[in-house]
Design a protein around this motif. Structure first.
Motif, PDB file in Angstrom:
ATOM      1  N   VAL A 476       0.840  -1.202   0.000  1.00  0.00           N
ATOM      2  CA  VAL A 476       0.000   0.000   0.000  1.00  0.00           C
ATOM      3  C   VAL A 476       0.876   1.253   0.000  1.00  0.00           C
ATOM      4  N   LEU A 477       1.979   1.233   0.775  1.00  0.00           N
ATOM      5  CA  LEU A 477       2.899   2.380   0.768  1.00  0.00           C
ATOM      6  C   LEU A 477       3.497   2.577  -0.622  1.00  0.00           C
ATOM      7  N   THR A 478       3.839   1.457  -1.284  1.00  0.00           N
ATOM      8  CA  THR A 478       4.363   1.551  -2.647  1.00  0.00           C
ATOM      9  C   THR A 478       3.327   2.175  -3.574  1.00  0.00           C
ATOM     10  N   ASP A 479       2.080   1.757  -3.396  1.00  0.00           N
ATOM     11  CA  ASP A 479       1.002   2.313  -4.219  1.00  0.00           C
ATOM     12  C   ASP A 479       0.807   3.801  -3.941  1.00  0.00           C
ATOM     13  N   ILE A 480       0.991   4.213  -2.691  1.00  0.00           N
ATOM     14  CA  ILE A 480       0.870   5.642  -2.360  1.00  0.00           C
ATOM     15  C   ILE A 480       1.949   6.435  -3.083  1.00  0.00           C
ATOM     16  N   VAL A 481       3.178   5.918  -3.076  1.00  0.00           N
ATOM     17  CA  VAL A 481       4.288   6.607  -3.738  1.00  0.00           C
ATOM     18  C   VAL A 481       4.020   6.733  -5.240  1.00  0.00           C
ATOM     19  N   SER A 482       3.470   5.668  -5.826  1.00  0.00           N
ATOM     20  CA  SER A 482       3.215   5.681  -7.268  1.00  0.00           C
ATOM     21  C   SER A 482       1.842   6.254  -7.612  1.00  0.00           C
ATOM     22  N   ALA A 483       1.149   6.765  -6.586  1.00  0.00           N
ATOM     23  CA  ALA A 483      -0.191   7.360  -6.771  1.00  0.00           C
ATOM     24  C   ALA A 483      -1.159   6.368  -7.395  1.00  0.00           C
ATOM     25  N   GLU A 484      -1.135   5.133  -6.904  1.00  0.00           N
ATOM     26  CA  GLU A 484      -2.009   4.084  -7.429  1.00  0.00           C
ATOM     27  C   GLU A 484      -2.783   3.375  -6.325  1.00  0.00           C
ATOM     28  N   GLU A 485      -2.793   3.937  -5.098  1.00  0.00           N
ATOM     29  CA  GLU A 485      -3.495   3.255  -4.014  1.00  0.00           C
ATOM     30  C   GLU A 485      -5.000   3.272  -4.238  1.00  0.00           C
ATOM     31  N   ASP A 486      -5.672   2.226  -3.718  1.00  0.00           N
ATOM     32  CA  ASP A 486      -7.124   2.099  -3.836  1.00  0.00           C
ATOM     33  C   ASP A 486      -7.780   2.888  -2.702  1.00  0.00           C
ATOM     34  N   ARG A 493      -6.750  10.151  -3.372  1.00  0.00           N
ATOM     35  CA  ARG A 493      -5.374   9.674  -3.282  1.00  0.00           C
ATOM     36  C   ARG A 493      -4.466  10.728  -2.667  1.00  0.00           C
ATOM     37  N   VAL A 494      -3.412  10.243  -2.017  1.00  0.00           N
ATOM     38  CA  VAL A 494      -2.486  11.137  -1.319  1.00  0.00           C
ATOM     39  C   VAL A 494      -1.853  12.124  -2.299  1.00  0.00           C
ATOM     40  N   PHE A 495      -1.383  11.614  -3.434  1.00  0.00           N
ATOM     41  CA  PHE A 495      -0.703  12.500  -4.375  1.00  0.00           C
ATOM     42  C   PHE A 495      -1.663  13.543  -4.938  1.00  0.00           C
ATOM     43  N   THR A 496      -2.919  13.168  -5.083  1.00  0.00           N
ATOM     44  CA  THR A 496      -3.913  14.137  -5.567  1.00  0.00           C
ATOM     45  C   THR A 496      -4.080  15.284  -4.574  1.00  0.00           C
ATOM     46  N   LYS A 497      -4.112  14.937  -3.277  1.00  0.00           N
ATOM     47  CA  LYS A 497      -4.207  15.981  -2.245  1.00  0.00           C
ATOM     48  C   LYS A 497      -2.962  16.869  -2.248  1.00  0.00           C
ATOM     49  N   ILE A 498      -1.797  16.227  -2.385  1.00  0.00           N
ATOM     50  CA  ILE A 498      -0.542  17.003  -2.380  1.00  0.00           C
ATOM     51  C   ILE A 498      -0.456  17.883  -3.624  1.00  0.00           C
ATOM     52  N   ARG A 499      -0.871  17.328  -4.761  1.00  0.00           N
ATOM     53  CA  ARG A 499      -0.834  18.111  -5.998  1.00  0.00           C
ATOM     54  C   ARG A 499      -1.651  19.396  -5.858  1.00  0.00           C
ATOM     55  N   ARG A 500      -2.772  19.301  -5.112  1.00  0.00           N
ATOM     56  CA  ARG A 500      -3.610  20.475  -4.876  1.00  0.00           C
ATOM     57  C   ARG A 500      -2.824  21.535  -4.098  1.00  0.00           C
ATOM     58  N   GLU A 501      -2.050  21.078  -3.116  1.00  0.00           N
ATOM     59  CA  GLU A 501      -1.230  22.016  -2.327  1.00  0.00           C
ATOM     60  C   GLU A 501      -0.109  22.611  -3.174  1.00  0.00           C
ATOM     61  N   PHE A 502       0.464  21.801  -4.072  1.00  0.00           N
ATOM     62  CA  PHE A 502       1.510  22.314  -4.966  1.00  0.00           C
ATOM     63  C   PHE A 502       0.941  23.370  -5.904  1.00  0.00           C
ATOM     64  N   SER A 503      -0.300  23.180  -6.308  1.00  0.00           N
ATOM     65  CA  SER A 503      -0.966  24.178  -7.147  1.00  0.00           C
ATOM     66  C   SER A 503      -1.140  25.492  -6.376  1.00  0.00           C
ATOM     67  N   ASN A 504      -1.470  25.360  -5.079  1.00  0.00           N
ATOM     68  CA  ASN A 504      -1.578  26.566  -4.240  1.00  0.00           C
ATOM     69  C   ASN A 504      -0.226  27.266  -4.116  1.00  0.00           C
ATOM     70  N   TRP A 505       0.833  26.479  -4.097  1.00  0.00           N
ATOM     71  CA  TRP A 505       2.188  27.055  -4.023  1.00  0.00           C
ATOM     72  C   TRP A 505       2.485  27.872  -5.275  1.00  0.00           C
ATOM     73  N   LYS A 506       2.099  27.355  -6.427  1.00  0.00           N
ATOM     74  CA  LYS A 506       2.302  28.097  -7.681  1.00  0.00           C
ATOM     75  C   LYS A 506       1.471  29.376  -7.668  1.00  0.00           C
ATOM     76  N   THR A 507       0.268  29.285  -7.104  1.00  0.00           N
ATOM     77  CA  THR A 507      -0.561  30.489  -6.977  1.00  0.00           C
ATOM     78  C   THR A 507       0.125  31.514  -6.087  1.00  0.00           C
ATOM     79  N   GLU A 508       0.767  31.040  -5.020  1.00  0.00           N
ATOM     80  CA  GLU A 508       1.520  31.935  -4.121  1.00  0.00           C
ATOM     81  C   GLU A 508       2.632  32.655  -4.881  1.00  0.00           C
ATOM     82  N   LEU A 509       3.324  31.936  -5.739  1.00  0.00           N
ATOM     83  CA  LEU A 509       4.397  32.544  -6.539  1.00  0.00           C
ATOM     84  C   LEU A 509       3.826  33.566  -7.524  1.00  0.00           C
TER      85      LEU A 509
END
Length: 747
Positions: A476-486, A493-509
């Motif tokens: 499951v941890l491997t799947d989280i890293v590869s953004a493939e967890e069920d 998904r974890v990466f989807t949540k993080i990607r949202r925060e990265f988008s906010n970071w770009k907005t900050e810039l």
């Protein structure tokens, strides 16, 4: 298998080409990204293949198993019955078929006349054995079905159709049951019935000997040889469950009686309602009894048989009050009036009004019986003689004779009424019962899947179990890293949540770049006024340029640290949730995993923080490749927002050096912003996803070789107990489903 994404190359290529040629290839009605468009084509192509495959495959599977195989096996099983040791008994006709044949041979008229003669002048024994063979064959399957379900213990999981007998203390409740069953139940003062007693009455063919069996505590079964043993056996069972005193117990006693002189009927006898505690009884004995009674009579599947003395005001009886509370309209309640011989002269009209359902109306109405009194018992009056005495009483009574003729009085009429009520009630309840079993099975199956199979006892198997647990966790941890967890339909998904925060970071810039443009002229003028040296207008002062760049880069460092914390929290929550789902049942393993999870996360957090700090220190070194910088500077000078109108915010003339410095700052900050937009997320992903989760997996694998590895998979006691309970419930419900499938009673 359909979860394995696969298709032959040629087939998939053709479908993909067809999907791209479909006129309505863009269902969104607006411009869409190329990746979304391409994904839509692929999904449509693959789902077309899957849909076509399932359209035929599912029916083929069903036809093969549920028609071909099932019916072939049924035919084989039926042919096997020819060689069965009891094959001769298989073709024994039902009596109603024989009667129908007799009717076709013109013998029915004679039988009808004979039955009419018997109905006009029956003996007392025939009154009790009132059911015809035809009716018995319709009744017995219904009652046996519910008794079978009850014997499986499914009442723990769902409510079964039943008749519960309740009454105030000394209401004559036990006497009614005694008259119906033909056996003497415990009698005396105070609370006589101290446990729920399931009384199963089964009528057998003439010549079959009387048989009784009492069972309780799931393992104690005592066979009874004659009716005289019943009273002592019930008393002994009650003492075992409720103690020697006058206390009560919720545990049930099952008493089965097979006799030629009983109706086909199952009743649940409940303790009489005591108003005052006596002797060593608990002071709240009345409340205890009422709670016990309520657990039975509140169920919609229960018919409430309320026993009330005819010589009292029925409105004052606790039993009827309780029945009205749980069944306000009296839909499930039948009133039984006892002790009619004790009704005062002149009070008969009140009893008649009650029997006519005029006092406290009940949907099922009222009936009246006269059972053996204490004097009859002292005189050793048999139950058969008591029935004869009852018939004479009602037959000769001026006010009550009419109720005997209407079938509302006497034990034989009551037994017939109760049997019909129970059978009808069972038939009405069966569809809902099947639905309840299905729902309970699905729920139990889901809960068992969540608990897992439990820890094996064999040492080697236990080791493999631990390895499997940790390997599954690591996957499951491997799947989280590869953004493939069920994550199912409700989570993200974890990466989807993080990607949202990265988008906010770009907005900050981007917001920082906007602020730079808004305040650029003032900042450049301020720095030029204070720090300008020999430079002529139009020449950029490098010191001024460098100081402005550094200050704006410093402003971005804290938001980057906040992004680190937010990203870490998202990963922490996901890892903790995964850990709980895998290891919550194993407290030792949970505790052992907690330290590396926390330590490694903190370690990588510190490294990521250090890396970010270093990155922002490097950003203070003002540098860019010449070619990149030149292109950005040229682009900055050609942008419309930096035309002459941009600077016309005041009446004074803008110096050439201010204008030139602004172009350079904008060019350089665009390069810096683009660099940080990717570099900061890369640092976070590397340390808090890649490194952290890889190190966690390594630490978890190390636990397999730990000296205390054996203790890691020791389950919580409540988890093991819950699994055991669910497994037993699953077995009960499966057997109940089989019983229902094999039994098809009809009214």
């Amino acid at each position: 298998m359909e979860k394995i994404i696969y298709s032959q190359g040629g087939l998939y290529s053709r479908q993909l080409e067809a999907a791209k040629l479909t006129p309505n290839a863009n269902p969104f009605g607006k411009a869409i990204n190329a990746d979304i468009r391409e994904m839509t084509h692929h999904l449509k192509a693959y789902f077309t293949i899957t849909s076509d495959r399932l359209a035929n495959q599912v029916p083929l599977i069903l036809l093969y198993h549920m028609m071909e195989q099932y019916l072939v096996n049924v035919k084989t099983a039926m042919l096997g019955m020819i060689r069965h040791k009891d094959a001769g008994s298989f073709i024994q006709e039902k009596s109603d078929i024989a009667k129908k044949r007799e009717y076709l041979l013109k013998r029915m008229e004679r039988l009808r006349k004979a039955r009419q003669v018997l109905a006009k002048s029956p003996t007392m024994l025939e009154d009790i054995s009132h059911l015809s063979q035809h009716y018995e064959e319709k009744v017995r399957p219904c009652i046996d079905l519910v008794d079978s379900l009850r014997s499986l213990g499914v009442e723990q999981d769902l409510a079964l159709p039943a008749i519960a007998v309740i009454g105030d203390q000394s209401s004559g409740k036990s006497s009614v049951l005694e008259a119906l069953s033909g056996v003497a139940l415990p009698r005396g003062t105070g609370i006589v019935t101290r446990c729920p007693l399931v009384l199963k009455l089964k009528r057998v063919k003439k010549g079959t000997p009387w048989y009784g069996i009492i069972s309780y505590q799931s393992h104690i079964k005592v066979e009874l040889k004659n009716p005289a043993e019943v009273g002592d056996a019930v008393a002994k069972a009650q003492n075992a469950l409720a103690g020697q005193g006058k206390g009560i117990s919720h545990e049930m006693i099952n008493l089965e009686i097979r006799s030629t002189n009983v109706p086909d009927l199952t009743l649940i006898d409940l303790p009489g309602i005591a108003r005052v505690a006596t002797g060593n009884q608990s002071q709240d004995i009345e409340e205890q009894i009422k709670k016990l009674i309520e657990t039975f009579i509140k169920k919609q599947e229960t018919i409430n048989l309320v026993v009330v003395p005819a010589n009292v005001d029925i409105a004052t009886t606790e039993a009827l009050k309780m029945a009205k509370t749980v069944d306000p309209n009296g839909q499930r309640t039948l009133g039984i009036l006892t002790k009619p011989d004790l009704v005062d002269k002149g009070a008969e009209d009140n009893v008649v009004s009650t029997l006519n359902n005029l006092v406290i109306p009940l949907k099922k109405g009222y009936m009246m019986v006269k059972c053996r009194g204490q004097l009859d018992i002292n005189d050793n009056l048999s139950l058969t003689k008591a029935l004869e005495k009852e018939r004479r009483f009602f037959g000769n009574h001026t006010h009550f004779r009419i109720f005997l003729d209407e079938g509302k009085a006497s034990i034989p009429h009551l037994s017939e009424r109760l049997t019909k009520e129970l059978v009808s009630h069972i038939n009405r309840s069966l569809p809902q019962l099947e639905k309840q079993i299905k729902e309970k099975l699905e729920k139990t199956s889901t809960e068992l899947r969540m608990l897992g199979d439990g820890v094996p006892q064999d040492v080697t198997e236990r080791d493999n179990f631990l390895i499997e647990k940790i390997s599954s966790f690591n996957q499951v941890l491997t799947d989280i890293v590869s953004a493939e967890e069920d994550v199912g339909d409700t989570d993200t998904r974890v990466f989807t949540k993080i990607r949202r925060e990265f988008s906010n970071w770009k907005t900050e810039l981007n917001n920082k770049a906007t602020q730079l443009q808004e305040h650029l002229r003032d900042e450049v003028e301020e720095y030029t006024r204070i720090h300008r040296g020999k430079e002529l207008p139009g020449f950029v002062n490098y010191k001024t340029f460098q100081n402005i760049v550094r200050r704006h880069v410093e402003d971005l460092e804290e938001p980057a640290m906040n992004l680190l914390q937010t990203t870490t929290d998202i990963i922490r929550i996901a890892v903790n949730k995964t850990t709980s789902s895998f290891f919550e049942a194993y407290p030792n393993l949970m505790r052992a995993a907690k330290d590396p999870l926390e330590d490694l996360r903190e370690q990588e957090y510190e490294r990521a923080e250090e890396r970010l700090r270093s990155q922002f220190k490097m950003e203070k070194i003002v540098y860019s490749q010449d070619g990149i910088y030149s292109r950005q500077l040229e682009a900055a000078k050609s942008r419309p927002e930096y035309s002459d109108t941009f600077w016309k915010r005041s009446s004074k003339v803008i110096n050439a050096d201010v204008r030139e410095t602004a172009h350079h700052l904008n060019a350089y900050f665009t390069i810096t912003s683009d660099r940080l937009a990717n570099q900061v997320p890369l640092i976070l992903l590397y340390h808090m996803m890649e490194q952290y989760l890889v190190n966690v997996k390594t630490a978890m694998l190390g636990m397999i070789r730990h000296k205390d590895a054996g203790s890691f998979i020791q389950e919580k006691s409540d988890i093991a107990k819950k699994r055991e309970y669910l497994l037993k419930r699953m077995e009960r419900l499966r057997k109940a489903r089989q019983v229902l499938a094999k039994s098809v009673p009809s009214a």
